[in-house]
Design a protein around this motif. Structure first.
Motif, PDB file in Angstrom:
ATOM      1  N   VAL A  96      22.783  20.800  42.580  1.00  0.00           N
ATOM      2  CA  VAL A  96      22.171  21.768  43.486  1.00  0.00           C
ATOM      3  C   VAL A  96      21.346  22.754  42.670  1.00  0.00           C
ATOM      4  O   VAL A  96      21.905  23.609  41.971  1.00  0.00           O
ATOM      5  CB  VAL A  96      23.236  22.520  44.308  1.00  0.00           C
TER       6      VAL A  96
ATOM      7  N   THR B  33      17.898  25.562  42.378  1.00  0.00           N
ATOM      8  CA  THR B  33      17.397  26.683  43.171  1.00  0.00           C
ATOM      9  C   THR B  33      16.346  26.242  44.174  1.00  0.00           C
ATOM     10  O   THR B  33      16.345  26.673  45.330  1.00  0.00           O
ATOM     11  CB  THR B  33      16.817  27.761  42.236  1.00  0.00           C
TER      12      THR B  33
ATOM     13  N   THR C   3      17.404  19.862  45.192  1.00  0.00           N
ATOM     14  CA  THR C   3      18.725  19.272  44.974  1.00  0.00           C
ATOM     15  C   THR C   3      18.553  17.777  44.756  1.00  0.00           C
ATOM     16  O   THR C   3      17.767  17.124  45.454  1.00  0.00           O
ATOM     17  CB  THR C   3      19.643  19.537  46.179  1.00  0.00           C
TER      18      THR C   3
ATOM     19  N   SER D  26      13.897  14.529  45.432  1.00  0.00           N
ATOM     20  CA  SER D  26      14.396  15.903  45.450  1.00  0.00           C
ATOM     21  C   SER D  26      14.524  16.377  46.889  1.00  0.00           C
ATOM     22  O   SER D  26      13.559  16.353  47.655  1.00  0.00           O
ATOM     23  CB  SER D  26      13.449  16.824  44.669  1.00  0.00           C
TER      24      SER D  26
ATOM     25  N   SER E 249      16.093  22.603  48.481  1.00  0.00           N
ATOM     26  CA  SER E 249      17.303  23.440  48.541  1.00  0.00           C
ATOM     27  C   SER E 249      17.042  24.608  49.478  1.00  0.00           C
ATOM     28  O   SER E 249      16.813  25.742  49.057  1.00  0.00           O
ATOM     29  CB  SER E 249      17.669  23.940  47.140  1.00  0.00           C
ATOM     30  N   SER E 250      17.073  24.332  50.734  1.00  0.00           N
ATOM     31  CA  SER E 250      16.780  25.371  51.719  1.00  0.00           C
ATOM     32  C   SER E 250      17.642  25.175  52.958  1.00  0.00           C
ATOM     33  O   SER E 250      18.087  24.065  53.260  1.00  0.00           O
ATOM     34  CB  SER E 250      15.293  25.353  52.103  1.00  0.00           C
TER      35      SER E 250
ATOM     36  N   ASP F 232      15.577  29.896  50.936  1.00  0.00           N
ATOM     37  CA  ASP F 232      15.547  28.811  49.952  1.00  0.00           C
ATOM     38  C   ASP F 232      16.496  29.165  48.799  1.00  0.00           C
ATOM     39  O   ASP F 232      16.686  30.331  48.474  1.00  0.00           O
ATOM     40  CB  ASP F 232      14.130  28.553  49.438  1.00  0.00           C
ATOM     41  N   GLY F 233      17.099  28.133  48.219  1.00  0.00           N
ATOM     42  CA  GLY F 233      18.039  28.352  47.120  1.00  0.00           C
ATOM     43  C   GLY F 233      19.310  29.057  47.535  1.00  0.00           C
ATOM     44  O   GLY F 233      19.610  30.136  47.016  1.00  0.00           O
TER      45      GLY F 233
ATOM     46  N   ARG G  76      22.220  28.549  46.688  1.00  0.00           N
ATOM     47  CA  ARG G  76      23.167  28.748  45.593  1.00  0.00           C
ATOM     48  C   ARG G  76      22.937  30.069  44.874  1.00  0.00           C
ATOM     49  O   ARG G  76      23.845  30.589  44.207  1.00  0.00           O
ATOM     50  CB  ARG G  76      23.066  27.586  44.596  1.00  0.00           C
TER      51      ARG G  76
ATOM     52  N   LEU H  88      26.026  27.167  51.450  1.00  0.00           N
ATOM     53  CA  LEU H  88      26.093  26.004  50.571  1.00  0.00           C
ATOM     54  C   LEU H  88      27.005  24.928  51.153  1.00  0.00           C
ATOM     55  O   LEU H  88      26.740  23.730  51.001  1.00  0.00           O
ATOM     56  CB  LEU H  88      26.577  26.430  49.183  1.00  0.00           C
TER      57      LEU H  88
ATOM     58  N   TYR I   9      24.994  23.145  53.717  1.00  0.00           N
ATOM     59  CA  TYR I   9      24.018  22.273  53.054  1.00  0.00           C
ATOM     60  C   TYR I   9      24.699  21.004  52.544  1.00  0.00           C
ATOM     61  O   TYR I   9      24.250  19.881  52.803  1.00  0.00           O
ATOM     62  CB  TYR I   9      23.368  23.032  51.896  1.00  0.00           C
TER      63      TYR I   9
END
Length: 692
Positions: free
Chosen positions: A10, A12, A15, A37, A40-41, A68-69, A71, A93, A96
């Motif tokens: 995961v 930023t 992922t 990819s 990551s949002s 976004d991101g 994590r 997370l 996600y």
């Protein structure tokens, strides 16, 4: 182990996902986009959380519910607002990861209960964020969750980490939204991170690009960003995506020109400008590398490799900066500076390699040992406190002896007595400890019992080459006759901890063995038909010396204390006689020391030998605990035998005979648990390992 394992890195901004089944790793692309990819949002829609590309699509309609991101909220241990709802990083997370897991389970067509999750290098052991990541994996429906540090995973990337010897130091530069420099020591699945430094250089670089875009496009971009309501936030998200896209386009171009929207003026970005924007980050990269090396007292010369990973590994100036800053001179392939294909997938590939080795991370129950047997007592009432031991470990006691006192909860004191004579070998409980319902101690068997039941032979290994017991007596080293393959095996479980394949001169027919240099390091010394003598350090895999003996030696002896080689050449005519010329060489420098034509030189220089004399094998050995002695003895008809004795009594406990024409050497493992015998003949070399 054939149980499927989901591997997730995961990041930023992106992922990456893979599925490991047995030894097969499959890269899982995002179903919505087909890309390797997954964005990551997260977007909190009315129907619930949307993640990845569906989230990117919906963010235009509801930008205040988009982030976004996710994590990053876990990194900061903070919550975030999605419009009017506060959401923790763990909650976002989990949502996600749950969607990702369900997509992969559907593609796999079955249940997946194991998860390997990468975590940032600054999530050190004991960091509560590691517990958060474990909880996220459990909440996403996984029974078993393993974490692997991203720097360790990058070092294990098979595209850059193959052929690294055990113990090699690797500098990992993971350049994503955050930049990490970490020093990693490679030991297969036991690879560890020694030091790390992290900074938000990737985010800062993106911020500099956004600021430049705002400066260049002030007349048309600022009104878009200042628009009321969702319009301004939507323009901000699009500007970030635009800047990142242009940055990656400069990998293959010196200049890019593009439009934020079809109606906005063009924006121009050159590689020179990008290098200028990246200069603070690159300066930190070199300083961070020096910092982690200094933290463990290492220098750039100690590095077996520098691995560059992450999305910003594409920056043109990264490699030149590292070469100049660390003084790296690439010699050969792959060289000390390594960057695999698609470096943004490096952490995923390494994490998948780690997951594929899950079957090797097992702890086998201790078998009953040859010299020991359990002595146990049932504790009255099932629970008591140990007051004292009455007989120290190692001291013999008669039948009926009081070995310990315990106190039960009703304040009664009991004596624990011996049923027969014996000797305690160890005590797992200490005075003051609560014990029960059964207390067990290890006691020694007597000599009669040992003679009646010989020790079990756990392993029988065979090689056409040679074996060496390392001076620390923890590993066996196998070397094939041509010194083309060297294996380091753990004595305890026979696992191959490392392999080394020396590179010989082209067309050579080498012969070689493993020796121990004056510093105690393992080295391969090989000599070939073309006259070249080569020396490699096994731990680093580096060629430390190579030189040519014009006499084309057919026999080489080594003086390990002086680190010299005696190369015996073919017989040559000297006057009316044919003499063998022996040349002495310095194995450190490859320089010639002397030439000898004396046939009796070996008697005068007994320090030279065909095999290592500094290893753990010999004609006699005593176990580290001092209780056993093994020796080589002659049996009938000249057949060698191995004899095991009790050192305190001299009584023979075990004897085994070899075969006709075999030579034998003996040794013990460092923990005294194993007796080893190396049987050698002209055709093969054998290793027997007994549990003692």
């Amino acid at each position: 182990m054939t149980e499927p394992i989901l591997v997730v890195d995961v990041g930023t901004s992106g992922t990456r996902v893979a599925l490991v089944v047995a030894d097969q790793t499959t890269l899982v692309k995002e179903p919505a986009s087909g890309a390797t990819s997954w964005p990551s949002s997260v977007c909190l829609a009315d129907e619930g959380f949307l993640v990845g590309t569906p989230s990117e699509v919906r963010k235009r309609a509801m930008p205040r519910r988009y982030i976004d991101g996710p994590r990053r909220a876990v990194d900061a241990q903070a919550a975030m607002w999605l419009e009017h709802r506060e959401v923790t990083g763990a909650e976002a997370l989990t949502a996600y990861l749950t969607v990702v897991a369900n997509e992969v389970r559907q593609l796999y067509g079955g249940q997946i209960d194991r998860l390997t999750l990468s975590v940032p290098a600054d999530y050190l052991p004991g960091d509560p964020r590691r517990d958060t990541m474990l909880a996220v994996g459990a909440a996403a429906g996984f029974r078993d969750v393993e974490l692997i540090d991203s720097a360790v995973a990058a070092a294990l990337d098979p595209t850059t980490g193959d052929n690294l010897p055990a113990g090699a130091l690797v500098l990992v530069c993971d350049l994503g939204a955050t930049w990490t420099v970490a020093l990693v020591q490679v030991y297969g699945s036991h690879t560890v991170q020694l030091a790390q430094q992290t900074c938000p250089a990737g985010q800062e670089l993106d911020a500099l690009l956004i600021n430049d875009l705002r400066t260049e496009g002030r007349a048309w971009l600022e009104p878009m960003l200042a628009a009321p309501g969702d319009a301004g936030l939507r323009a901000y998200h699009e500007a970030i995506d635009f800047a990142r896209r242009l940055k990656h386009q400069l990998v293959d171009a010196d200049e890019v020109v593009d439009h934020l929207t079809p109606l906005t003026p063009p924006y121009r970005l050159t590689r020179a400008w990008l290098d200028a924007f990246a200069e603070p980050a690159l300066r930190w990269l070199v300083e961070g590398a020096a910092g982690v090396l200094g933290a463990v007292g290492a220098a750039p010369a100690d590095l077996a490799a520098v691995v560059v990973a992450g999305g910003n590994a594409y920056l043109p100036a990264v490699h030149t900066t590292l070469r100049s800053g660390l003084g790296i001179i690439d010699a050969g392939s792959p060289g000390p500076l390594r960057c695999g294909p698609d470096p943004e997938l490096a952490v995923l590939r390494g994490a998948a390699r780690f997951a594929a080795g899950a079957s090797g991370r097992t702890v086998t129950a201790e078998p009953q040992r040859w010299r020991t047997e359990p002595t146990s007592w049932e504790i009255p009432g099932g629970r008591a406190r140990l007051l004292r031991w009455c007989v120290p470990p190692g001291e013999p006691y008669p039948a009926g002896a009081v070995l310990a006192h315990i106190r039960t909860p009703d304040e009664r004191v009991f004596e624990l007595t011996a049923a027969q004579h014996g000797r305690q070998l160890g005590q797992q409980a200490y005075p003051g400890d609560l014990v029960g319902p059964v207390l067990v101690v290890a006691t020694a068997k007597d000599a009669v019992a040992l003679q009646r039941q010989p020790p079990p032979r756990r392993r029988h290994l065979e090689s056409p080459g040679s074996w060496l017991l390392t001076p620390d007596r923890e590993h066996l080293v196998e070397c094939d006759p041509a010194a083309r393959l060297v294996r380091l095996r753990a004595i305890a479980d026979d696992t191959v901890r490392a392999e080394f394949r020396p590179e010989h001169t082209a067309g050579a027919q080498p012969t070689g063995r493993v020796f121990v240099d004056p510093d105690g390091r393992l080295a391969v010394v090989a000599w070939a038909t073309d006259g070249f003598i080569s020396v490699w350090d096994i731990e680093t895999g580096k060629l430390s010396a190579r030189f040519r003996d014009p006499g084309e030696p057919h026999r080489v002896l080594i003086d390990e204390a002086g680190w010299r080689a005696a190369a015996e050449g073919r017989a040559k005519a000297v006057g009316r006689y044919r003499r063998i010329v022996t040349t002495l060489w310095d194995l450190r420098t490859g320089s010639q020391i002397d030439r000898i034509t004396d046939d009796q030189w070996e008697q005068r220089m007994p320090e030279f030998a065909e095999n290592s004399r500094r290893e753990g094998f010999g004609t006699a050995a005593v176990s580290a605990d001092g209780q056993l002695r093994a020796a080589v003895a002659d049996a009938l008809d000249g057949i060698a035998a191995v004899v095991l004795q009790d050192t305190s009594t001299g009584q023979e406990l075990f004897r085994v005979l070899g075969g006709t024409g075999q030579r034998v050497r003996v040794g013990f493992s460092a923990d005294s648990r194993h007796l080893l015998a190396n049987w050698e003949s002209n055709e093969r070399s054998l290793i027997d390992v007994w549990d003692v």
